[in-house]
Design a protein around this motif. Structure first.
Motif, short mmCIF file in Angstrom:
data_model
loop_
_atom_site.label_atom_id
_atom_site.label_comp_id
_atom_site.label_asym_id
_atom_site.label_seq_id
_atom_site.Cartn_x
_atom_site.Cartn_y
_atom_site.Cartn_z
N ILE A 97 -12.91 2.50 -14.68
CA ILE A 97 -13.00 1.08 -16.01
C ILE A 97 -11.48 1.07 -16.24
CG2 ILE A 97 -12.75 1.84 -18.36
CD1 ILE A 97 -15.70 3.89 -17.50
N ALA A 98 -10.50 2.09 -15.82
CA ALA A 98 -8.84 1.71 -16.03
C ALA A 98 -8.83 0.43 -15.30
CB ALA A 98 -7.96 2.73 -15.77
N ALA A 99 -8.83 0.46 -14.00
CA ALA A 99 -8.57 -0.90 -13.40
C ALA A 99 -8.98 -1.89 -14.12
CB ALA A 99 -9.69 -0.41 -11.51
N SER A 100 -10.47 -1.91 -14.14
CA SER A 100 -11.17 -3.25 -14.99
C SER A 100 -9.76 -3.22 -16.13
CB SER A 100 -12.38 -2.74 -14.88
OG SER A 100 -13.22 -4.20 -15.91
N ASP A 101 -10.05 -2.30 -17.59
CA ASP A 101 -9.18 -2.61 -18.55
C ASP A 101 -7.79 -2.92 -18.31
OD1 ASP A 101 -11.33 -1.58 -20.07
OD2 ASP A 101 -9.88 0.18 -20.14
N VAL A 102 -6.92 -3.10 -16.99
CA VAL A 102 -6.20 -3.21 -16.72
C VAL A 102 -5.69 -4.94 -16.10
CG1 VAL A 102 -5.41 -2.43 -14.74
CG2 VAL A 102 -3.91 -2.57 -16.08
N LEU A 103 -7.35 -4.52 -15.04
CA LEU A 103 -7.10 -6.79 -14.92
C LEU A 103 -7.47 -7.27 -15.59
CD1 LEU A 103 -8.85 -5.52 -11.58
CD2 LEU A 103 -6.46 -6.40 -12.20
N ASP A 161 2.82 -6.26 -14.54
CA ASP A 161 3.79 -5.02 -14.40
C ASP A 161 3.06 -4.24 -15.45
OD1 ASP A 161 5.14 -6.39 -12.53
OD2 ASP A 161 6.69 -7.01 -13.87
N SER A 162 1.58 -4.51 -15.66
CA SER A 162 1.40 -3.07 -16.57
C SER A 162 0.31 -1.81 -16.16
CB SER A 162 0.34 -4.20 -17.52
OG SER A 162 -0.85 -4.47 -17.36
N SER A 163 0.41 -1.02 -16.25
CA SER A 163 -0.55 0.84 -15.74
C SER A 163 -1.76 0.81 -16.88
CB SER A 163 0.59 2.16 -15.09
OG SER A 163 0.91 1.35 -14.02
N GLN A 164 -2.38 1.16 -16.17
CA GLN A 164 -3.98 1.09 -17.55
C GLN A 164 -3.79 3.41 -17.19
OE1 GLN A 164 -5.34 0.29 -19.81
NE2 GLN A 164 -5.74 2.08 -20.52
N PRO A 165 -3.40 4.37 -18.24
CA PRO A 165 -3.81 5.68 -17.90
C PRO A 165 -5.33 5.70 -17.89
CG PRO A 165 -2.90 5.21 -19.81
CD PRO A 165 -3.10 3.51 -18.90
N VAL A 206 -3.29 3.15 -13.32
CA VAL A 206 -4.13 2.20 -11.91
C VAL A 206 -3.20 1.04 -12.61
CG1 VAL A 206 -5.62 1.02 -11.67
CG2 VAL A 206 -6.85 2.65 -12.58
N THR A 207 -2.36 0.60 -11.10
CA THR A 207 -1.45 -0.27 -11.42
C THR A 207 -1.43 -1.70 -10.16
OG1 THR A 207 0.35 1.29 -11.82
CG2 THR A 207 1.00 -1.19 -11.53
N PRO A 208 -1.37 -2.62 -10.99
CA PRO A 208 -2.11 -3.97 -10.10
C PRO A 208 -1.43 -3.91 -9.14
CG PRO A 208 -2.85 -4.40 -12.12
CD PRO A 208 -2.11 -2.81 -12.63
N LEU A 209 -1.26 -4.60 -8.34
CA LEU A 209 -0.41 -4.88 -6.83
C LEU A 209 -0.54 -6.23 -6.59
CD1 LEU A 209 -1.36 -2.43 -4.38
CD2 LEU A 209 0.53 -2.13 -6.26
N ALA A 210 0.76 -7.07 -6.70
CA ALA A 210 1.08 -8.19 -6.79
C ALA A 210 0.64 -9.56 -7.26
CB ALA A 210 0.93 -8.61 -5.15
N ALA A 211 0.23 -10.67 -6.73
CA ALA A 211 -1.01 -11.92 -7.92
C ALA A 211 -2.30 -11.82 -7.46
CB ALA A 211 0.42 -13.07 -7.64
#
Length: 136
Positions: A55-61, A67-71, A83-88
Motif C-alpha cells: 500500500i505504501a509503495a502504491s501511495d508513493v508511486l 525523491d520521496s519516501s512513504q512510511p 518505501v522509496t522509488p528508484l530511478a525513473a
C-alpha cells in the motif's frame, strides 16, 4: 541460642569456603538439567506487513515525486519501514513501471525488499513483485 547456630550451619547460605555473603556457582555446580536458552529466530515480514508495504509503495508511486519516501507501520506485529522509488519510470509491455526499495524493521532486525510496480489502465499502481533485496 542452639537453634540459631543450627540454622546458620545448615541454612544453605553459608560460605562453604567462598568469599561473599551471596550464593555463588562455579563450573562444578552445573547440572545440565536446564537446556541452553537459544535466541528466538527472527521471522520475516508477515502477510499483513507485506500488504502494508505494498500500500505504501502504491501511495508513493501515485504521488509521483522523484525523491520521496512513504512510511508504513504495522502496530499489530511491531514492524515498520518505508518505501522509496528508484530511478525513473520505464516502459514494460506498453505499461509505465517503476522499481522501488522497501525497508523492513522489527525489533533488532533490519532488511530491505526490492519491488517493481506498473501502472494499470485505470491509472493505479499494481505491485508486480516484492521480495528480499539482493545486491547485484
Amino acid at each position: 541460642m542452639i537453634a540459631i547456630l543450627i540454622g546458620a550451619s545448615v541454612g544453605g547460605c553459608g560460605m562453604n569456603g567462598r568469599d561473599g555473603a551471596f550464593a555463588q556457582m562455579d563450573s562444578s555446580d552445573f547440572t545440565g538439567s536446564i537446556g541452553a536458552v537459544l535466541p528466538a529466530r527472527e521471522e520475516g515480514p508477515t502477510d499483513a506487513d507485506m500488504a502494508l508495504a505494498r500500500i505504501a509503495a502504491s501511495d508513493v508511486l501515485t504521488k509521483g515525486d522523484k525523491d520521496s519516501s512513504q512510511p508504513w507501520e504495522n502496530p499489530t506485529t511491531g514492524a515498520r519501514g518505508s518505501v522509496t522509488p528508484l530511478a525513473a519510470a520505464y516502459s514494460n509491455e506498453g505499461r509505465t513501471c517503476r522499481d522501488f526499495l522497501a525497508s523492513y524493521v522489527k525489533e533488532r532486525t533490519e532488511s530491505w525488499m526490492q519491488g517493481a510496480a506498473c501502472r494499470t489502465s485505470q491509472g493505479h499502481w499494481e505491485i508486480r513483485s516484492l521480495r528480499p533485496w539482493r545486491k547485484t
